[in-house]
Design an enzyme around this catalytic site. Structure first.
Site, mmCIF file in Angstrom:
data_model
loop_
_atom_site.group_PDB
_atom_site.id
_atom_site.type_symbol
_atom_site.label_atom_id
_atom_site.label_comp_id
_atom_site.label_asym_id
_atom_site.label_seq_id
_atom_site.Cartn_x
_atom_site.Cartn_y
_atom_site.Cartn_z
ATOM 1 N N HIS A 165 13.633 -9.932 33.099
ATOM 2 C CA HIS A 165 12.802 -8.865 32.533
ATOM 3 C C HIS A 165 12.177 -9.321 31.217
ATOM 4 O O HIS A 165 12.674 -10.256 30.581
ATOM 5 C CB HIS A 165 13.676 -7.640 32.212
ATOM 6 C CG HIS A 165 14.216 -6.931 33.403
ATOM 7 N ND1 HIS A 165 15.559 -6.661 33.565
ATOM 8 C CD2 HIS A 165 13.605 -6.406 34.490
ATOM 9 C CE1 HIS A 165 15.748 -6.003 34.699
ATOM 10 N NE2 HIS A 165 14.577 -5.843 35.282
ATOM 11 N N CYS A 251 20.047 -2.941 28.379
ATOM 12 C CA CYS A 251 20.053 -2.405 29.744
ATOM 13 C C CYS A 251 21.183 -1.420 29.989
ATOM 14 O O CYS A 251 21.158 -0.674 30.965
ATOM 15 C CB CYS A 251 20.068 -3.517 30.764
ATOM 16 S SG CYS A 251 21.539 -4.490 30.714
HETATM 17 C C1 CIR Z 1 19.749 -6.594 38.258
HETATM 18 O O1 CIR Z 1 19.598 -7.743 38.681
HETATM 19 O O2 CIR Z 1 18.950 -5.700 38.471
HETATM 20 C C2 CIR Z 1 20.993 -6.287 37.458
HETATM 21 N N1 CIR Z 1 22.071 -7.055 37.952
HETATM 22 C C3 CIR Z 1 20.770 -6.558 36.001
HETATM 23 C C4 CIR Z 1 19.792 -5.612 35.385
HETATM 24 C C5 CIR Z 1 19.664 -5.804 33.924
HETATM 25 N N2 CIR Z 1 18.739 -4.868 33.417
HETATM 26 C C6 CIR Z 1 18.117 -5.002 32.254
HETATM 27 O O3 CIR Z 1 18.288 -6.014 31.581
HETATM 28 N N3 CIR Z 1 17.293 -4.055 31.887
#
Ligand code: CIR
Length: 264
Positions: A165, A251
């Protein structure tokens, strides 16, 4: 009147599901569930220490990534976008988050086939920088722009070539200070008046500014030192079990801006 940078009025977090070890991730390194729960509790304490109200949603074991709640909604002020996450396996996470966010603002659902993860959205004052990444497409950025307009925010699109991201690569350590990975071109942020400092630590590019302090991952000691040297109050939080799931500090929460203010 321009909005002032303020700590969030509230943070929404979501508990770690029993299925967290099955989350989406790029490295198969073993996750320690007990440590993940403990670290999540420490993260919540670090938020609460600031006096911010923290609302915790129950986990959903059908959604192994649900603790990464930031990806499910973007609050722009009086309005919010309930996202359609880029990973199909994550779309079931959104309805309870949208329902919870509705306590503070009017929630607008994202229409398919557009895709957007909240981790691709970095708020800086009246701008939302939106990363066009493997998870967020141009149609997703357009739908966010329509919601953001209602709160008089403008969307600035930024390509994300590497990394999950936009906020895996950069974040605000203070209202006008961006920390970023070497792979991110900081010019759109410089053009917006931000001072940009590079960190070589992957976990250092995602910090969380909360007004009187900035949270920094325990996996980014040099970034913590760099920010302390700039006079910032650094609060170190251990989130290693969430780094294993490709997540970081931002996140794990959705920040609700205070009335008359903006937050990142
Ligand atoms: C994913 O791959 O979607 C999750 N394992 C990690 C998401 C992390 N989200 C973020 O940094 N906003």
């Amino acid at each position: 009147m321009p909005l002032a940078p303020l700590p969030p009025a509230a943070c929404l977090v979501r508990a770690v599901p029993a299925t967290y070890t099955a989350c989406l991730r790029t490295s198969p390194v073993a996750i320690d569930m007990a440590a993940a729960r403990e670290q999540h509790a420490s993260y919540v304490s670090a938020l609460r220490e600031t006096g911010i109200e923290v609302v915790t949603l129950p986990a959903d074991d059908a959604c192994p990534d649900c603790c990464f709640i930031e990806d499910c909604a973007v609050v722009t002020g009086r309005h919010a976008l309930a996202t359609r996450p880029g990973a199909p396996s994550r779309r079931g996470e959104v309805p309870p988050v949208a329902q919870a966010v509705a306590r503070w603002c009017e929630v607008h659902p994202m229409e398919p086939p557009a895709r957007l993860d909240g981790g691709d959205v970095l708020r800086v004052g009246a701008r939302l920088f939106v990363g066009l990444s493997a998870r967020t497409d141009a149609a997703g950025a357009d739908q966010l722009a329509r919601v953001a307009e209602r709160d008089r925010l403008a969307v600035v699109r930024v390509p994300v070539a590497a990394g999950l991201h936009l906020k895996s690569l950069c974040s605000l350590a203070a209202p006008s200070l961006l920390v970023h990975a070497p792979s991110l071109d900081p010019s759109p942020f410089r053009a917006a008046g931000l001072e940009c400092v590079e960190t070589a630590e992957p976990a250092g590019a995602n910090v969380l500014w909360l007004g009187d302090r900035v949270l920094v991952s325990g996996h980014a000691p040099r970034t913590a030192e760099l920010l302390r040297a700039r006079g910032l109050a650094v609060r170190v939080v251990e989130v290693g079990e969430f780094h294993k799931g490709d997540g970081a500090l931002t996140c794990l929460s959705i920040r609700v801006p205070a009335v008359g203010g903006w937050t990142t």
